[in-house]
Design a protein around this motif. Sequence first.
Motif, short mmCIF file in Angstrom:
data_model
loop_
_atom_site.label_atom_id
_atom_site.label_comp_id
_atom_site.label_asym_id
_atom_site.label_seq_id
_atom_site.Cartn_x
_atom_site.Cartn_y
_atom_site.Cartn_z
N PRO A 41 0.82 -1.22 0.00
CA PRO A 41 0.00 0.00 0.00
C PRO A 41 0.86 1.29 0.00
CG PRO A 41 -0.13 -1.10 2.13
CD PRO A 41 0.56 -2.05 1.20
N GLN A 42 2.07 1.21 0.58
CA GLN A 42 2.94 2.37 0.56
C GLN A 42 3.38 2.70 -0.85
OE1 GLN A 42 3.50 4.29 3.01
NE2 GLN A 42 3.31 3.15 4.93
N TYR A 49 2.15 10.31 -5.19
CA TYR A 49 2.64 11.57 -4.61
C TYR A 49 4.12 11.57 -4.25
CZ TYR A 49 -2.36 12.35 -4.17
OH TYR A 49 -3.69 12.48 -4.44
N GLY A 50 4.78 10.43 -4.42
CA GLY A 50 6.19 10.38 -4.06
C GLY A 50 6.41 10.33 -2.56
N SER A 56 4.69 11.37 4.25
CA SER A 56 6.08 11.64 4.58
C SER A 56 7.00 11.14 3.47
CB SER A 56 6.45 10.97 5.90
OG SER A 56 5.64 11.46 6.95
N LYS A 57 8.26 11.58 3.55
CA LYS A 57 9.23 11.18 2.53
C LYS A 57 9.45 9.68 2.57
CE LYS A 57 13.92 12.25 0.95
NZ LYS A 57 15.16 13.03 1.20
N LEU A 58 9.55 9.09 1.38
CA LEU A 58 9.72 7.63 1.28
C LEU A 58 10.87 7.34 0.33
CD1 LEU A 58 8.72 4.71 1.81
CD2 LEU A 58 7.28 4.97 -0.23
N GLY A 88 8.65 5.94 -12.01
CA GLY A 88 9.90 5.20 -11.91
C GLY A 88 11.03 6.08 -11.40
N LEU A 89 12.12 5.42 -11.03
CA LEU A 89 13.29 6.14 -10.53
C LEU A 89 14.52 5.43 -11.07
CD1 LEU A 89 14.37 8.41 -8.70
CD2 LEU A 89 14.41 6.75 -6.82
N LYS A 90 15.26 6.11 -11.91
CA LYS A 90 16.44 5.52 -12.51
C LYS A 90 17.59 6.51 -12.43
CE LYS A 90 18.01 3.10 -16.69
NZ LYS A 90 17.63 2.67 -18.04
#
Length: 510
Positions: A41-42, A49-50, A56-58, A88-90
Motif C-alpha cells: 500500500p505504501q 505523490y512520491g 512523509s518522505k519515502l 519510476g526512478l532511474k
Amino acid sequence: MQINFKALTLQEFKSHQDLRVSFGEVTKITGDNGKGKSTIPQAISWLLYGTDALGSKLDPAPITYEGEETKVTLLISVDEIDVLLGRGLKKGKVQYYINDVPKKAGEFNDVIDNLFDKDLFLSLYNPNYFPSMHWEKQRELLLRYVTPSPNKEILKHLPEEQGKHLGALLKKHNLSDIERIHRENKTKQDKKHIAAKSKTKTLKDQLDQLPEVNAPLDSLKVELSQIDKQVRELETQYDKAADANREYTKVQSQIHALQDQIDMSKERWPSLKNEVIEDTCRTCKRPLDEESVEAVVADKENRIVEYKGNHTELIKKRDELKAKLDEMEYIDASEKMEQIRTLDSSGQPLREAIQAYSQLERLQVQVNEAEIDEKSILDSLNESIFTLDCIKAFKAKEAELQAEKVQALFTTLSVRLFKQNKGDGEYKPDFEIEMDGKPYSKLSLSEGIRAGLELRDVLCNQSEIVTPVFVDNAESITSFKEPVGQLIMCRVVAGQDLLIEVEETQNGKQ
C-alpha cells in the motif's frame, strides 16, 4: 466518483524485486514481519505523490539486493474508466507514465490533482492519515462538504431582540465586517465616554461654585434699569452744567486775553503821544521841506487816530464780555458727580447678580449639551456592546448548529469543532476527535483503526468519492464495520511468507 484498484506492479521497489498484485473487493495481505506487506500500500502513495501513506518522505530504493531501476505501475478504474499510472526512478531521475506514455512531472501531477485532492485521497485511502494532519487541516477537510447553516436559520434561534438587531445589520454588511466596525467603535467610544463624563463633571462643579442668587432675574433687571435711568438723568444734568461751565470759562479766558491786549496798548500810548516831529531826514540829515514836515505830522496824527480806535474797540469788546459774564453763572457739579458715583455703585451688586445669572444660564446650557453628548456617546457604546454580544451569541449558536450537523454524521465518534475561551467566553475554531470520551491520541491501536475507518467513511459519504482503503496491522482488530469501497488488509502471520488473497465481495465470497 468510484475509484477502484485493479492491478499493481512493483519492480525493484524496496523489498520487492518483481511483484504483481491483483485487487478485489477485499484484498488480504498476510505474512510474517519483514515480508513487505506494508510496502504494497505504501507503493501506491509513492506512485501518486512520491510519499508514504502518511504523506512523509519515502525512499523506494531496493533492500537486500542491487537494482538499476525502480518502477511502480497501478491500473485504476475511475468511474469504470481505466487509467494506467506509473512512476519510476532511474539513476536518481524520476520518470512518469500515463497509459505507458512517458509524461513530464507537471502533466502527471495535473492528472492526479484533477482526479482527487491529495489530503482527501490519503484520508480515504489510509485511516491513519487524517488524524496525522494538523487540526486546522482536519477541521477544514471535514467541514469542506458540510453546508453551514444559513444566517436566517441561526437568527431564528437567537433571542428576538438580538435576532432582529443583528438581522438588520446583516442586510448591509457581513458578520466579520460588522464585528470589525463595532469593535473599533467600542474602543473609540470607551475613550470618548471617559472624556465626556469628565467634561460633564467639571461643568457641574463650576455650576455648583457660582454664587446663589435669590431674587428673580426680571426683578433684578427692573431694579437695575431704574438705577441706570436715574444715573442717565443725572449724567444729562451734569453734562449741561459742564457745558455751561465750559462756556463761562471760555468767556473768562476771552476777557483776560482782551485785558492783556488793552494793557499792552496802554504801554504803547506814551511813546506815540510824545513822539517828536523831526525836520531833518533821518538818513541824510538834510532839512525837510515844509511839505515833507506836514506829511510827517499827518502820519503821526493818523497813527494816533488808528491807535485810539483800536484801543476803544478792545475796551468795548472787553466790557461786552464782562456784561455777558455777569449774566452767566458757574455751576459747581462735583456734588452731581458724587451722586452719579453713589447711585451707579448701588447698581453694582445687581449687575453682579445678573452676570451670575448669565454665567448660570451659559453653564447650564453647556452642562445640558455635555450631558446630551455623553448620552449620545454612551448610546453608541452600548449599541456596539450589544451588537458584539449579538455576534457572540450568533457565533455560539452557529457553532452549536454546525457541531450538531457534523456530529449527526458519526455513530461512535464525537467531534469537537469549537472551544470556548475562559476569558471572554467566545467560541474559537478547534478540532478534536474522541471515542468513548477519549481523545484520538489516547486510543489504542484497534480503537484508532476503528475511529479512522469511521472518519474515512464519513468523508466518503460527504465528498461522494469512494476510494480503496487499506488497514495495516489488521491482526490488532477483531471486528470493525465494513468500509465503503475496496478493502486492503495487512495482517501479520508469524512464520508465513507473503501471501495475497482476493475476495470478490466484502461478505467473504471468493
